[in-house]
Design an enzyme around this catalytic site. Structure first.
Site, short mmCIF file in Angstrom:
data_model
loop_
_atom_site.label_atom_id
_atom_site.label_comp_id
_atom_site.label_asym_id
_atom_site.label_seq_id
_atom_site.Cartn_x
_atom_site.Cartn_y
_atom_site.Cartn_z
N PHE A 113 -92.18 37.20 -61.86
CA PHE A 113 -91.55 38.34 -62.53
C PHE A 113 -92.59 39.42 -62.80
O PHE A 113 -93.68 39.12 -63.31
CB PHE A 113 -90.93 37.84 -63.85
CG PHE A 113 -90.01 38.83 -64.50
CD1 PHE A 113 -88.68 38.94 -64.10
CD2 PHE A 113 -90.47 39.67 -65.50
CE1 PHE A 113 -87.83 39.85 -64.71
CE2 PHE A 113 -89.61 40.57 -66.12
CZ PHE A 113 -88.28 40.67 -65.71
N ASP A 184 -93.85 29.58 -66.84
CA ASP A 184 -92.86 30.45 -67.48
C ASP A 184 -91.48 29.81 -67.32
O ASP A 184 -91.01 29.57 -66.21
CB ASP A 184 -92.90 31.84 -66.85
CG ASP A 184 -92.12 32.85 -67.68
OD1 ASP A 184 -91.07 32.47 -68.26
OD2 ASP A 184 -92.54 34.02 -67.75
N TYR A 209 -83.15 34.79 -75.20
CA TYR A 209 -81.91 35.58 -75.08
C TYR A 209 -81.18 35.32 -73.78
O TYR A 209 -80.10 35.83 -73.56
CB TYR A 209 -82.20 37.08 -75.24
CG TYR A 209 -83.30 37.60 -74.34
CD1 TYR A 209 -83.03 37.90 -73.00
CD2 TYR A 209 -84.59 37.77 -74.80
CE1 TYR A 209 -84.03 38.36 -72.16
CE2 TYR A 209 -85.60 38.24 -73.98
CZ TYR A 209 -85.32 38.53 -72.65
OH TYR A 209 -86.32 38.98 -71.84
N LYS A 210 -81.78 34.53 -72.87
CA LYS A 210 -81.10 34.21 -71.60
C LYS A 210 -80.21 32.98 -71.84
O LYS A 210 -79.26 33.06 -72.59
CB LYS A 210 -82.13 34.03 -70.50
CG LYS A 210 -82.81 35.36 -70.14
CD LYS A 210 -83.96 35.24 -69.16
CE LYS A 210 -84.55 36.62 -68.90
NZ LYS A 210 -85.89 36.57 -68.32
N ARG A 356 -76.91 38.42 -58.22
CA ARG A 356 -77.19 37.16 -58.94
C ARG A 356 -75.96 36.73 -59.74
O ARG A 356 -75.33 37.55 -60.42
CB ARG A 356 -78.32 37.32 -59.95
CG ARG A 356 -79.65 37.73 -59.40
CD ARG A 356 -80.75 37.52 -60.45
NE ARG A 356 -80.51 38.24 -61.70
CZ ARG A 356 -81.32 38.21 -62.75
NH1 ARG A 356 -82.41 37.45 -62.71
NH2 ARG A 356 -81.06 38.90 -63.84
C1 LIG Z 1 -86.76 37.80 -68.48
C2 LIG Z 1 -88.18 37.60 -68.12
C3 LIG Z 1 -89.21 38.30 -68.80
C4 LIG Z 1 -88.89 39.33 -69.82
O1 LIG Z 1 -89.89 39.48 -70.76
P1 LIG Z 1 -89.58 40.21 -72.17
O2 LIG Z 1 -90.88 40.45 -72.78
O3 LIG Z 1 -88.67 39.30 -72.94
O4 LIG Z 1 -88.85 41.49 -71.85
C5 LIG Z 1 -90.52 37.99 -68.47
N1 LIG Z 1 -90.81 37.07 -67.52
C6 LIG Z 1 -89.84 36.40 -66.85
C7 LIG Z 1 -90.22 35.39 -65.83
C8 LIG Z 1 -88.51 36.66 -67.11
O5 LIG Z 1 -87.56 36.03 -66.44
#
Ligand SMILES: *Cc1c(COP(=O)(O)O)cnc(C)c1O
Length: 397
Positions: A113, A184, A209-210, A356
């Site tokens: 990500f 992660d 939040y996911k 997705r």
């Molecule tokens: C959703 C996601 C994020 C988002 O990070 P935030 O700081 O919560 O905005 C970061 N890394 C991964 C792998 C994600 O899927």
């Protein structure tokens, strides 16, 4: 056995909507409003500053951390909650690089990500030393682990394709080479049965939040292996990670255990919303969630492939190799997704051409999957996506 009929009734999903985006933002739990209201009225309202003691606000990040620990196979007192995932990634990377005095390479893969990669870039720029961020193809991660690597960081389930990495194999190779691993779990926590204790990984981070349904912007979590934590500098050294925050000493001395990864004041109201969702999580077994998720994703793959040959499946067909989402690529994927959303099937789109769909047994059942694949098939067979109104790009895709 987990009762998913019951859990489904505990979420607020608008009438007629099939919500397949719990992998991006989980839905509202029906008890969240009362739970937040209680915090506002009975705690903040009545107790004001005494709430830090009387309502236990100070301990809340660790209590919530323990509830999340259960879902990711971690022991109690190894997880704490706070800040955003991007910050927790930065903190883990910084702690790892600081621990590995003589190693200069942070290793990741190009499918990670972007925010995780940006955090590493920012850290390396800041260090102004001879550190290096090495980004390789996913399939070349393992062969690039060597004695120069300080830490390897990757997302267990790819946010775009839904591919699940072989974390066990990567961690094993990292250990053989003395590299630390930061995992992660953004698309694992609440989605698959990751077991951090079995993996014996060094760090894990994730958001709430996911799949955990904590609400937009709910705080992230961090896990550190109990064998490592006390020899580690937390790097983002805030007063709540201090051994005695209320001594107001000018010298930072880290607290022992996972407390040292805390930074500042806990987001009490946001944590209340998250707790409402964790009450539901307490009633289910993550193994049942995984099993049902595999059935739902299988059903969706079969249904869509049968009816929509023009869509290209990019998620692994073998259940063990995927998380809890299914992705298809299609040149006009953005427009197709907008047409789906207009018809009540909510998924999302990731550039350049990926649609997705997330499957979350807590509130998605097999009838929803059937209906969603029928709606998608109708959009494709009648080219309903081919309408100028579906081309306009929103800021969030
Ligand atoms: C959703 C996601 C994020 C988002 O990070 P935030 O700081 O919560 O905005 C970061 N890394 C991964 C792998 C994600 O899927």
């Amino acid at each position: 056995m987990s009762d998913f009929l019951k859990t489904k009734s505990q979420f607020y999903i608008p009438e007629g909507m099939i919500y397949l985006d719990g992998n991006s933002l989980g839905p509202l739990t029906k008890t969240a409003q009362d739970r937040i209201q209680y915090t506002l009225n009975n705690e903040w309202g009545e107790m004001l500053v005494t709430g830090w003691n009387k309502a236990g606000w100070m301990e809340q990040p660790n209590k919530v951390g323990d509830r999340i620990a259960r879902l990711i196979g971690a022991a109690s007192k190894t997880v704490t909650v706070g800040d955003t995932l991007s910050i927790k990634v930065f903190q883990a990377l910084a702690s790892a690089i600081n621990y590995q005095k003589n190693r200069k390479v942070l290793l990741t893969d190009a499918s990670n990500f972007p925010s995780d990669i940006y955090a590493a870039q920012g850290l390396i720029n800041m260090l102004k030393a001879d550190h290096e961020l090495k980004i390789v193809n996913t399939d070349n991660l393992i062969e690039n682990i060597n004695e120069n690597v300080a830490a390897i960081f990757f997302t267990e389930v790819d946010y775009r394709t839904g591919r699940r990495y072989d974390a066990k194999k990567i961690i094993k190779t990292a250990k053989q080479n003395g590299a630390l691993v930061i995992l992660d779990l953004a698309h694992s926590a609440g989605a698959i049965d990751t077991n951090l204790t079995e993996l014996d990984v060094d760090f894990a981070v994730g958001c709430t939040y996911k799949y955990l349904n904590g609400g937009p912007g709910s705080p992230a979590f961090i896990y550190v292996n109990p064998n490592l934590i006390n020899s580690l500098e937390p790097c983002l050294s805030g007063w709540l990670g201090h051994e005695n925050p209320f001594d107001f000493s000018l010298q930072y001395n880290p607290a022992s255990g996972i407390d040292r990864m805390r930074v500042g004041t806990p987001p009490v109201i946001a944590l209340a919303a998250l707790e409402a969702s964790l009450d539901i999580w307490e009633t289910v077994n993550i193994k049942d969630v995984r099993e049902t998720s595999i059935q739902l994703t299988d059903q969706f793959i079969k249904g869509v492939e049968q009816k929509c040959p023009m869509l290209q499946l990019i998620t692994p067909r073998i259940p063990e190799n995927r998380g809890s989402q299914v992705s298809f690529s299609f040149k006009h994927g953005y427009a197709v997704m907008q047409a789906c959303i207009e018809r009540g099937v909510i998924g999302d789109f990731r550039a350049p051409d990926v649609m997705r769909f997330g499957f979350t047994p807590l509130f998605v059942d097999s009838q929803d999957v059937e209906r969603a694949s029928e709606i998608l098939a109708e959009i494709m067979s009648k080219d309903l996506w081919n309408d100028p109104k579906f081309q306009k790009r929103n800021k969030v895709t």
